[in-house]
Motif scaffolding. Structure first.
Motif, mmCIF file in Angstrom:
data_model
loop_
_atom_site.group_PDB
_atom_site.id
_atom_site.type_symbol
_atom_site.label_atom_id
_atom_site.label_comp_id
_atom_site.label_asym_id
_atom_site.label_seq_id
_atom_site.Cartn_x
_atom_site.Cartn_y
_atom_site.Cartn_z
ATOM 1 N N ARG A 1 -8.355 -18.803 -4.572
ATOM 2 C CA ARG A 1 -7.693 -19.208 -3.473
ATOM 3 C C ARG A 1 -8.086 -18.803 -2.119
ATOM 4 N N PHE A 2 -8.113 -19.813 -1.120
ATOM 5 C CA PHE A 2 -8.269 -19.569 0.388
ATOM 6 C C PHE A 2 -7.167 -19.988 1.120
ATOM 7 N N CYS A 3 -7.116 -18.927 2.065
ATOM 8 C CA CYS A 3 -6.071 -19.336 3.246
ATOM 9 C C CYS A 3 -6.824 -19.947 4.410
ATOM 10 N N PHE A 4 -6.059 -21.075 4.732
ATOM 11 C CA PHE A 4 -6.348 -21.904 5.568
ATOM 12 C C PHE A 4 -5.551 -21.811 7.011
ATOM 13 N N ALA A 5 -4.502 -20.916 7.013
ATOM 14 C CA ALA A 5 -3.734 -20.690 8.119
ATOM 15 C C ALA A 5 -4.589 -19.784 9.329
ATOM 16 N N LYS A 6 -5.586 -20.842 9.848
ATOM 17 C CA LYS A 6 -6.449 -19.733 10.710
ATOM 18 C C LYS A 6 -6.895 -20.686 11.965
ATOM 19 N N HIS B 1 9.195 -23.879 3.932
ATOM 20 C CA HIS B 1 9.248 -25.018 5.300
ATOM 21 C C HIS B 1 7.672 -25.236 5.139
ATOM 22 N N VAL B 2 6.899 -24.561 4.508
ATOM 23 C CA VAL B 2 5.625 -24.966 4.659
ATOM 24 C C VAL B 2 5.035 -25.724 3.524
ATOM 25 N N THR B 3 5.415 -26.938 3.834
ATOM 26 C CA THR B 3 5.085 -28.026 2.605
ATOM 27 C C THR B 3 4.492 -29.396 3.400
ATOM 28 N N PHE B 4 3.662 -30.001 2.521
ATOM 29 C CA PHE B 4 2.798 -31.197 3.332
ATOM 30 C C PHE B 4 2.848 -32.568 2.859
ATOM 31 N N ASP B 5 2.376 -33.429 3.451
ATOM 32 C CA ASP B 5 2.515 -34.744 2.899
ATOM 33 C C ASP B 5 4.021 -35.446 2.704
ATOM 34 N N ASP C 1 0.589 -28.902 12.167
ATOM 35 C CA ASP C 1 -0.694 -28.018 12.417
ATOM 36 C C ASP C 1 -1.210 -27.520 11.274
ATOM 37 N N LEU C 2 -0.393 -26.895 10.336
ATOM 38 C CA LEU C 2 -1.075 -26.502 9.083
ATOM 39 C C LEU C 2 -1.682 -27.315 8.421
ATOM 40 N N THR C 3 -1.026 -28.716 8.197
ATOM 41 C CA THR C 3 -1.644 -29.745 7.417
ATOM 42 C C THR C 3 -3.178 -30.025 8.018
#
Length: 392
Positions: free
Chosen positions: A366-371, A206-210, A293-295
């Motif tokens: 790798r960086f996590c952006f879910a912040k 479910h965590v896909t973008f664009d 929101d994650l995008t």
């Protein structure tokens, strides 16, 4: 004292995972943790309240080993809606204590001593030890930036008459790729030609973008009866500590996976299962808003890193984006870079080389952006001169 030589070498010789090592380094250095993949908010309140209500007013004894009927039905309905995948909730759906247990149940159900299992590097750290514990032999394929794509030559080099299974992660952690139909059809063709079972780690589905859309391998023609699909409520709802996994497969495959599951965790907290069943039934707007929101967070961190001179590889899915350090001419590997920035700049990241057992790519981080925005902005401020003065 027990002799160390008598311990299980598959596990005794393993190092501490890079995720735990970097998270501990973050704690030790009072650093912002953009390494391990978890959000820094508590998750959807209505789903948490559903879990609390089920705990206070619901059933708290052993639930069905296969999962409570409401959740199994919710999983089947959810995948039918989102992917057009028709599942019998009673014979083709099982609930586990997290995605890792789901994958372990699938691997131990399929792999016997001497079987070869195709895995794609970068490879999630739990796969190889469990394959080896089952007596299997991993056959590793090296994926490379910037595309991390599959091709005919790499599959031809590893598939053979001894190949029993392929372990495929899509969307791919850590490289944040959502594989297109072309790659899935190529992999499906090899699975069918060599009579191979596909174990699909699709926890980021479910965590896909664009415009990138997740396509489950089980929906590709010819794969319905030879695929074990694994999902995770923790990733779908940003509740990573809940550890609710899904296993979906044709009855002959699921029956054996269930026999493994009964001797691993047997069952899973019923209140969390009830809450996940509620969550899976939420309207489409919830899932689309979550992606939006994650995008926005992805774009915020991408823009910030690029403004500092980091070459960012565009993230198509997951909680992560990657940076390829190679154009910068730094005199350090990805691992050296990560240890330096956690100590000197108080930001933790993960070196992608840790996801390779052979011939690693050593330039990608790798960086996590879910912040939260403030967390990302503070991390960017701390990294503002992390690449200055390090060029050859």
């Amino acid at each position: 004292m027990t002799k160390s030589s008598s311990l299980n070498k598959v596990f005794a010789d393993l190092p501490v995972t890079i995720f735990e090592a970097m998270s501990q380094a973050a704690r030790d250095n009072n650093a912002i943790n953009l390494g391990q993949g978890f959000p820094d908010d508590p998750g959807p309140e209505d789903i948490r309240r559903a879990a609390a209500d089920a705990s206070l007013n619901g059933y708290n004894q052993y639930p069905s080993m296969m999962g409570i009927p409401e959740l199994r039905q919710a999983i089947a309905t959810h995948y039918g809606h989102w992917h057009g995948l028709k599942l019998d909730p009673m014979s083709e759906v099982m609930v586990t204590s997290g995605g890792t247990e789901a994958l372990t149940s699938a691997i131990l159900a399929v792999v016997q001593p001497g079987d070869e299992v195709v895995c794609f590097q970068p490879v999630y750290d739990s796969y190889l030890p469990i394959i080896r514990q089952a007596g299997g032999i991993p056959r590793l394929v090296r994926l490379e930036p910037p595309g991390w794509r599959l091709n005919e030559d790499m599959l031809k080099s590893v598939f053979n008459s001894k190949t029993k299974a392929v372990l495929f992660n899509n969307p791919l952690n850590p490289s944040a790729v959502v594989y297109p139909r072309e790659d899935l059809e190529l992999l499906a063709r090899y699975c069918q030609e060599f009579d191979v079972i596909a174990i699909c780690d699709e926890v980021w589905e479910h965590v896909t973008f664009d415009e990138h859309k997740h396509i489950p391998l089980i929906t590709i023609p010819g794969m319905r009866e030879r695929t074990i699909k694994v999902g995770s409520a923790g990733k779908i709802f940003s509740l990573t500590g809940w550890k609710i996994g899904f296993v979906c497969a044709a009855p002959p495959l699921l029956r054996v996976a269930a026999k493994v599951h009964q001797f691993l965790t047997f069952t899973t907290a019923p209140n969390l299962q009830a809450a996940v069943a509620y969550g899976l039934g939420k309207p489409d707007d919830y899932f689309l808003s979550m992606r939006k929101d994650l995008t926005r967070s992805r774009d915020r961190l991408t823009k910030g890193l690029e403004s500092l001179g980091f070459p960012v590889l565009k993230s198509q899915g997951t909680y992560f984006l990657t940076v390829d350090l190679s154009p910068l001419g730094l005199n350090e590997s990805d691992a050296e870079f990560c240890w330096r920035i956690v100590k000197d700049y108080k930001v933790a990241a993960i070196p992608v080389s840790a996801f390779y057992e052979q011939d690693p790519v050593t330039s990608v981080v790798r960086f996590c952006f879910a912040k939260k925005d403030q967390t990302l902005d503070t991390a960017l401020e701390r990294l503002s001169d992390a690449i200055r003065g390090r060029k050859r």
